[in-house]
Design a protein around this motif. Structure first.
Motif, PDB file in Angstrom:
ATOM      1  N   LEU A 198      28.987  20.245  55.736  1.00  0.00           N
ATOM      2  CA  LEU A 198      29.686  19.666  56.878  1.00  0.00           C
ATOM      3  C   LEU A 198      28.721  18.863  57.743  1.00  0.00           C
ATOM      4  CD1 LEU A 198      32.109  19.416  58.847  1.00  0.00           C
ATOM      5  CD2 LEU A 198      31.356  21.583  59.865  1.00  0.00           C
ATOM      6  N   LYS A 199      29.100  17.624  58.036  1.00  0.00           N
ATOM      7  CA  LYS A 199      28.363  16.785  58.980  1.00  0.00           C
ATOM      8  C   LYS A 199      29.386  16.113  59.885  1.00  0.00           C
ATOM      9  CE  LYS A 199      25.221  12.824  59.428  1.00  0.00           C
ATOM     10  NZ  LYS A 199      24.512  13.440  60.566  1.00  0.00           N
ATOM     11  N   VAL A 200      29.379  16.518  61.149  1.00  0.00           N
ATOM     12  CA  VAL A 200      30.318  15.940  62.111  1.00  0.00           C
ATOM     13  C   VAL A 200      29.607  14.795  62.825  1.00  0.00           C
ATOM     14  CG1 VAL A 200      31.908  16.401  63.999  1.00  0.00           C
ATOM     15  CG2 VAL A 200      31.292  18.238  62.416  1.00  0.00           C
ATOM     16  N   GLU A 201      30.195  13.620  62.771  1.00  0.00           N
ATOM     17  CA  GLU A 201      29.553  12.424  63.307  1.00  0.00           C
ATOM     18  C   GLU A 201      30.108  12.067  64.675  1.00  0.00           C
ATOM     19  OE1 GLU A 201      30.244   9.474  60.337  1.00  0.00           O
ATOM     20  OE2 GLU A 201      28.748  10.284  58.954  1.00  0.00           O
ATOM     21  N   GLY A 202      29.221  11.605  65.549  1.00  0.00           N
ATOM     22  CA  GLY A 202      29.623  11.140  66.868  1.00  0.00           C
ATOM     23  C   GLY A 202      29.142  12.051  67.973  1.00  0.00           C
ATOM     24  N   HIS A 203      28.763  11.453  69.094  1.00  0.00           N
ATOM     25  CA  HIS A 203      28.277  12.207  70.253  1.00  0.00           C
ATOM     26  C   HIS A 203      29.138  11.978  71.484  1.00  0.00           C
ATOM     27  CE1 HIS A 203      26.482   8.180  70.668  1.00  0.00           C
ATOM     28  NE2 HIS A 203      26.642   8.398  71.962  1.00  0.00           N
ATOM     29  N   GLY A 204      30.114  11.066  71.384  1.00  0.00           N
ATOM     30  CA  GLY A 204      30.991  10.752  72.506  1.00  0.00           C
ATOM     31  C   GLY A 204      32.358  10.346  71.994  1.00  0.00           C
ATOM     32  N   ARG A 238      35.308  24.934  69.740  1.00  0.00           N
ATOM     33  CA  ARG A 238      34.138  25.080  70.621  1.00  0.00           C
ATOM     34  C   ARG A 238      32.859  24.652  69.907  1.00  0.00           C
ATOM     35  NH1 ARG A 238      29.667  27.891  71.486  1.00  0.00           N
ATOM     36  NH2 ARG A 238      29.959  29.008  69.522  1.00  0.00           N
ATOM     37  N   PHE A 239      32.675  25.139  68.708  1.00  0.00           N
ATOM     38  CA  PHE A 239      31.414  24.965  68.006  1.00  0.00           C
ATOM     39  C   PHE A 239      31.183  23.512  67.595  1.00  0.00           C
ATOM     40  CE2 PHE A 239      28.430  25.626  64.432  1.00  0.00           C
ATOM     41  CZ  PHE A 239      27.519  26.479  65.039  1.00  0.00           C
ATOM     42  N   GLU A 240      32.223  22.859  67.090  1.00  0.00           N
ATOM     43  CA  GLU A 240      32.126  21.445  66.720  1.00  0.00           C
ATOM     44  C   GLU A 240      33.397  20.735  67.170  1.00  0.00           C
ATOM     45  OE1 GLU A 240      29.707  19.786  65.876  1.00  0.00           O
ATOM     46  OE2 GLU A 240      28.307  20.957  64.663  1.00  0.00           O
ATOM     47  N   PRO A 241      33.498  20.389  68.461  1.00  0.00           N
ATOM     48  CA  PRO A 241      34.734  19.778  68.964  1.00  0.00           C
ATOM     49  C   PRO A 241      34.955  18.383  68.397  1.00  0.00           C
ATOM     50  CG  PRO A 241      32.995  19.676  70.626  1.00  0.00           C
ATOM     51  CD  PRO A 241      32.467  20.528  69.508  1.00  0.00           C
ATOM     52  N   SER A 242      36.208  18.057  68.153  1.00  0.00           N
ATOM     53  CA  SER A 242      36.528  16.702  67.674  1.00  0.00           C
ATOM     54  C   SER A 242      36.509  15.699  68.819  1.00  0.00           C
ATOM     55  CB  SER A 242      37.899  16.693  66.997  1.00  0.00           C
ATOM     56  OG  SER A 242      38.909  17.106  67.905  1.00  0.00           O
ATOM     57  N   VAL A 243      36.651  16.180  70.061  1.00  0.00           N
ATOM     58  CA  VAL A 243      36.531  15.326  71.247  1.00  0.00           C
ATOM     59  C   VAL A 243      35.210  15.681  71.917  1.00  0.00           C
ATOM     60  CG1 VAL A 243      37.519  14.656  73.461  1.00  0.00           C
ATOM     61  CG2 VAL A 243      39.025  15.215  71.538  1.00  0.00           C
ATOM     62  N   ARG A 290      35.205  12.349  67.434  1.00  0.00           N
ATOM     63  CA  ARG A 290      34.246  12.495  66.346  1.00  0.00           C
ATOM     64  C   ARG A 290      34.984  12.517  64.995  1.00  0.00           C
ATOM     65  NH1 ARG A 290      31.197  17.713  67.209  1.00  0.00           N
ATOM     66  NH2 ARG A 290      29.323  16.715  66.362  1.00  0.00           N
ATOM     67  N   SER A 291      34.214  12.489  63.918  1.00  0.00           N
ATOM     68  CA  SER A 291      34.829  12.501  62.594  1.00  0.00           C
ATOM     69  C   SER A 291      34.017  13.353  61.641  1.00  0.00           C
ATOM     70  CB  SER A 291      34.951  11.071  62.037  1.00  0.00           C
ATOM     71  OG  SER A 291      33.664  10.508  61.844  1.00  0.00           O
ATOM     72  N   ALA A 292      34.676  13.819  60.599  1.00  0.00           N
ATOM     73  CA  ALA A 292      34.017  14.607  59.551  1.00  0.00           C
ATOM     74  C   ALA A 292      34.662  14.236  58.223  1.00  0.00           C
ATOM     75  CB  ALA A 292      34.160  16.093  59.819  1.00  0.00           C
ATOM     76  N   LYS A 293      33.921  13.540  57.386  1.00  0.00           N
ATOM     77  CA  LYS A 293      34.457  13.072  56.108  1.00  0.00           C
ATOM     78  C   LYS A 293      33.583  13.561  54.961  1.00  0.00           C
ATOM     79  CE  LYS A 293      36.416   8.928  58.261  1.00  0.00           C
ATOM     80  NZ  LYS A 293      36.490   7.449  58.249  1.00  0.00           N
ATOM     81  N   ASP A 294      33.907  13.104  53.750  1.00  0.00           N
ATOM     82  CA  ASP A 294      33.140  13.466  52.546  1.00  0.00           C
ATOM     83  C   ASP A 294      33.074  14.975  52.384  1.00  0.00           C
ATOM     84  OD1 ASP A 294      32.617  10.739  52.025  1.00  0.00           O
ATOM     85  OD2 ASP A 294      30.921  10.786  53.390  1.00  0.00           O
ATOM     86  N   LEU A 295      34.218  15.626  52.588  1.00  0.00           N
ATOM     87  CA  LEU A 295      34.321  17.074  52.411  1.00  0.00           C
ATOM     88  C   LEU A 295      35.321  17.351  51.289  1.00  0.00           C
ATOM     89  CD1 LEU A 295      34.586  18.153  56.156  1.00  0.00           C
ATOM     90  CD2 LEU A 295      32.603  18.461  54.670  1.00  0.00           C
ATOM     91  N   ARG A 296      34.871  18.035  50.276  1.00  0.00           N
ATOM     92  CA  ARG A 296      35.756  18.330  49.153  1.00  0.00           C
ATOM     93  C   ARG A 296      35.895  19.834  48.968  1.00  0.00           C
ATOM     94  NH1 ARG A 296      38.362  16.146  45.062  1.00  0.00           N
ATOM     95  NH2 ARG A 296      38.592  17.310  43.117  1.00  0.00           N
TER      96      ARG A 296
END
Length: 406
Positions: free
Chosen positions: A386-392, A286-291, A395-401
């Motif tokens: 955390l930075k989730v990219e994309g608005h439509g 809900r908070f940060e959906p991947s779709v 989406r993606s979330a990378k550079d997380l270690r």
């Protein structure tokens, strides 16, 4: 239409560039959701913001799922990428959609998902063990991206040696369902689509000759009972189910772990009580959906919130906005794994005839992937933010270690 509504409809629709929408998407949606039922991106699509409208338009018969319209707008009218769009159930409607979904729905059963769940847990724990003594791993590349690809490979009975190239094709093709690709990406998308189709043809033919009583064998048997299903349609349904259950799941798996680690009290709560995991998964979705959105095409005039959607309008039903709508969720900008106001049907999986077939499998992967992290490395910490990219789209979330003390 009232005079006030007519005035609103005649006023300019707030319009934004891709960069505007990507800059701080949640803040922009929060600002405009009370003011207008939809906003427009400067290349045409209308983003529907309010939860009640997103839900109703998902099944409104005055709209339909998009088919090849987006692809044709970018000049793609034939070839392997076009075949993927043209023949898969996700991007089809009516009789074609029912014909394509039917055999997959009969074989994509809860029994198969239940059998996969412990295998996913073992796989996740083995991945952690591989990196444990090193004291760290890339959350996205070393963990979240691997589990869905290996899960799908296990379901299809693929040789392990084929997984890396297979995963690469899937993740390239998945970009075509998002909103960030351009014409310069078409050659790579075409190449991945071609190689995936060729591989699937060979896999299906081999399993047709040598059935194993597994998921793929059952699916082929169901397909062969349907004389209207073409060979190309048969493989494209496998591809879209794999794709839908891979790219979105890997993003969600990374996002949920990062969100919890950014909320240490909730992370420790999950580590102490794994009964909280299903709620944590739902809240992260809900908070940060991947779709971030679901596409629809308007077939006839629709009035929502005092504005009119014209026939031919391309809609993006913003799950990202709907899942932060205060009309549905109390304190929607607060991450809370103990939230009790989740909707019965999570918006991120769509609705109606096109609701995600892989929902149960995705939840199983997300829950077992999170359970493995919580049980094996409760001392983990997130390096970076955390930075989730994309608005439509996806989406993606990378550079997380992740790092921990062995």
């Amino acid at each position: 239409m009232t005079e006030q509504a007519q005035q609103q409809n005649n006023s300019a629709i707030p319009t934004f560039s891709i960069a505007d929408l990507d800059h701080d998407t949640h803040a922009l949606f929060r600002q405009y959701r009370p003011l207008t039922p939809f906003i427009q991106r400067d290349d045409g699509p209308l983003f529907v913001l309010r939860a009640k409208d997103v839900v109703s338009l998902t099944t409104d018969e005055r709209t339909r799922q998009i088919e090849t319209e987006l692809l044709q707008l970018r000049g793609v009218t034939s070839g392997p990428l076009f075949d993927f769009y043209d023949k898969c159930m996700l991007l089809s409607n009516g009789a074609a959609h029912r014909r394509r979904r039917g055999p997959m729905a009969r074989t994509f059963a809860f029994k198969m998902v239940a059998e996969m769940r412990p295998k996913v847990r073992i796989m996740a724990e083995e991945l952690i063990a591989q990196h444990y003594e090193a004291g760290g791993m890339d959350l996205f590349e070393d963990y979240a991206a691997i589990i869905p690809a290996h899960t799908v490979a296990a379901i299809l009975g693929m040789p392990k040696a084929d997984i890396p190239k297979f995963a690469q094709w899937i993740y390239v093709m998945a970009r075509s369902l998002g909103t960030s690709w351009t014409e310069k990406d078409i050659p790579e998308l075409e190449d991945a689509s071609r190689q995936m189709a060729d591989y699937m043809y060979e896999l299906v033919e081999d399993r047709r000759r040598h059935p194993r009583g597994d998921f793929l064998s059952d699916y082929i048997a169901a397909v062969d009972e349907n004389p209207e299903m073409t060979p190309l349609e048969a493989i494209m349904q496998i591809v879209i189910v794999i794709l839908g259950g891979s790219d979105t799941t890997r993003a969600s798996m990374a996002i949920q772990a990062a969100l919890l680690l950014e909320h240490p009290e909730q992370w420790q709560a999950v580590c102490a009580d794994q009964g909280l995991i299903p709620g944590a998964v739902s809240e992260a979705l809900r908070f940060e959906p991947s779709v971030a959105s679901l596409p629809r095409l308007v077939l006839e005039e629709i009035e929502i919130g005092g504005r009119t959607l014209a026939p031919g309008s391309l809609l993006m039903l913003s799950t990202m906005s709907a899942l932060r709508d205060p009309e549905i969720f109390g304190e929607p900008d607060r991450f809370d794994i103990r939230r009790t106001d989740h909707t019965r049907w999570h918006y991120v999986f769509g609705g109606g005839a096109h609701r995600c077939l892989g929902e149960a499998l995705a939840k199983a992967e997300l829950e077992e992937g999170l359970a493995a992290l919580a049980s094996k490395i409760p001392q983990a910490r997130l390096v970076g933010k955390l930075k989730v990219e994309g608005h439509g789209g996806i989406r993606s979330a990378k550079d997380l270690r992740l790092e921990w003390t062995p």
